[in-house]
Design an enzyme around this catalytic site. Structure first.
Site, PDB file in Angstrom:
ATOM      1  N   PRO A  16       0.830  -1.202   0.000  1.00 16.10           N
ATOM      2  CA  PRO A  16       0.000   0.000   0.000  1.00 16.10           C
ATOM      3  C   PRO A  16       0.867   1.257   0.000  1.00 16.10           C
ATOM      4  CG  PRO A  16      -0.648  -1.527   1.743  1.00 16.10           C
ATOM      5  CD  PRO A  16       0.673  -2.000   1.212  1.00 16.10           C
ATOM      6  N   ALA A  18      -0.157   5.168   0.368  1.00 12.47           N
ATOM      7  CA  ALA A  18      -1.330   6.012   0.599  1.00 12.47           C
ATOM      8  C   ALA A  18      -1.469   7.093  -0.466  1.00 12.47           C
ATOM      9  CB  ALA A  18      -1.246   6.653   1.983  1.00 12.47           C
ATOM     10  N   GLN A  71      -6.455  -3.207   3.416  1.00  9.09           N
ATOM     11  CA  GLN A  71      -5.663  -2.896   4.610  1.00  9.09           C
ATOM     12  C   GLN A  71      -6.444  -1.966   5.526  1.00  9.09           C
ATOM     13  OE1 GLN A  71      -1.969  -0.282   5.057  1.00  9.09           O
ATOM     14  NE2 GLN A  71      -1.066  -2.321   5.184  1.00  9.09           N
ATOM     15  N   CYS A 101       2.219   2.098   9.880  1.00  9.07           N
ATOM     16  CA  CYS A 101       2.123   3.504   9.476  1.00  9.07           C
ATOM     17  C   CYS A 101       2.634   4.417  10.587  1.00  9.07           C
ATOM     18  CB  CYS A 101       0.682   3.857   9.135  1.00  9.07           C
ATOM     19  SG  CYS A 101       0.475   5.582   8.629  1.00  9.07           S
ATOM     20  N   GLY A 203      10.901  -2.703   1.667  1.00 10.35           N
ATOM     21  CA  GLY A 203      11.718  -1.529   1.931  1.00 10.35           C
ATOM     22  C   GLY A 203      12.794  -1.290   0.900  1.00 10.35           C
ATOM     23  N   GLY A 226       6.573  -1.047  -2.835  1.00 15.26           N
ATOM     24  CA  GLY A 226       5.675   0.100  -2.836  1.00 15.26           C
ATOM     25  C   GLY A 226       6.168   1.200  -3.741  1.00 15.26           C
ATOM     26  N   ARG A 227       7.044   2.062  -3.206  1.00  9.08           N
ATOM     27  CA  ARG A 227       7.544   3.188  -4.007  1.00  9.08           C
ATOM     28  C   ARG A 227       8.277   2.722  -5.259  1.00  9.08           C
ATOM     29  NH1 ARG A 227      11.271   6.135  -0.172  1.00  9.08           N
ATOM     30  NH2 ARG A 227      11.398   4.069   0.769  1.00  9.08           N
TER      31      ARG A 227
END
Length: 370
Positions: A16, A18, A71, A101, A203, A226-227
């Site tokens: 996820p 955001a 989530q 988070c 990560g 993610g990123r």
């Protein structure tokens, strides 16, 4: 790869992010390939119980998303339990609990990373959810609150006993945010702490080589990205091929980038409507442009378009401006090509279990303070 009753081929996961891992983006990376399991943006459990339109929009899905996790974040056991039941009633495959988070408004209510500081309370909340639903419940955590409070291994053992089906762990503490290095030894400690369930590492994975390094150094069952996926939607298919064959695939050329970008915009318009969809797409479009090479002309207009037609006009103008930088086939001349993504990672010479981060940007928006 197996999570609960589900068995699937890829051990790569979309994390996820955001504000960005909405339905259109999830569909785009699925269509490119290499990915079987995706997760929604984090959504407040209470907002689902109140049928808040924004919360319902965050969990919107379609038949193409066969393996989707929603989530949830929250700290009230009854709300988390009832939200999980609601998610199950929609036919969604899994519920993921956000325990990582670091944003103040999430942590302030006892959710997110704050759940890593109260193991007994967290275990009771999780057990209530697991006992209420038939679909698998998973958890996403960090290594701990800070370097003096590395609780992830102990929490992982507690959660396994409570019945979670898998654990996703980001190799940083809450105090680090996205700064510093990913601690692969910390992820490995979580892998070693559990007996039966898979641990998926997360990560700073922005290249296939980084994914393989994380798998090799930690023993984790899979990697969640993610990123790195937002920067490069091809990372899943390239990484899967690299893990299978050892061969690195070439980066997509401009034509492929433009094709996928158009598809992404079409999905944004389909889901959010033309005006809102175009405005939301301005940020993803600027990230696609990071892989264009020279992109000054595109960047000038990408913050202003409001319709699909205006976007096509922007691309046409940019391609005309871009032509002098290209050869007769329309490909960038070597001196104008962006540096390959492999250059963003290097190994820390003092510790081979740590990935040294050189430059991994954080998208502007809800996550920029993480």
């Amino acid at each position: 790869m197996r999570i609960g009753p589900y068995e699937f081929e890829s051990n790569l996961f979309l994390s996820p992010l955001a504000g960005y891992t909405n339905l259109p983006f999830r569909l785009v990376v699925r269509e490119i390939g290499g990915l079987d399991w995706t997760t929604t943006d984090l959504v407040n459990a209470r907002s689902l119980l109140e049928r808040n339109p924004r919360g319902l929009q965050l969990i919107r899905t379609c038949p193409a998303e066969k393996l989707l996790a929603v989530q949830l974040f929250g700290a009230v056991p009854e709300e988390m339990r009832d939200a999980a039941l609601f998610v199950e009633s929609l036919g969604i495959a899994s519920v993921d609990i956000n325990m990582g988070c670091p944003v103040k408004k999430v942590v302030g209510i006892g959710s997110g990373s704050a759940m890593m500081t109260e193991l007994a309370k967290t275990a009771a909340l999780v057990r209530g959810m697991v006992e209420a639903v038939k679909i698998p419940v998973t958890a996403k955590m960090r290594l701990g609150w800070d370097d003096q409070n590395i609780t992830a291994p102990d929490l992982a053992r507690v959660l396994e006993d409570a019945g979670v089906a898998a654990i996703f762990v980001h190799g940083r503490t809450r105090a680090q945010g996205f700064s510093g290095t990913v601690n692969l030894a910390g992820i490995r400690a979580v892998v070693q702490a559990v007996k039966r369930i898979p641990v998926i590492g997360n990560g700073d994975v922005t290249t296939p080589e980084a994914a393989k390094h994380m798998l090799d150094e930690t023993g984790c069952a899979g990697v969640s990205i993610g990123r790195g996926a937002f920067y490069n939607p091809w990372i899943f298919t390239h990484t899967r091929q690299y893990l299978q064959t050892g061969a690195l695939q070439p980066d997509p050329g401009y034509r492929e980038l433009a094709h996928v970008m158009r598809r992404h915009l079409d999905l944004m318009i389909e889901v959010f409507g033309e005006d809102h969809g175009c405005r939301l797409f301005r940020k993803p479009a600027s990230w696609y442009a990071k892989r264009f090479g020279p992109a000054k002309e595109f960047k000038k207009g990408v913050t202003q378009f409001r319709t699909r037609a205006e976007f096509e006009a922007l691309l046409a103008s940019y391609e005309k401006w871009r032509a002098p930088f290209c050869d007769e086939r329309g490909e960038l001349l070597a001196k104008f090509r962006p540096a390959p993504m492999v250059a963003t990672f290097m190994l820390d010479p003092d510790d081979p279990t740590v990935l040294q981060r050189q430059a991994i940007p954080v998208p502007k928006g809800p996550v920029e303070t993480w």
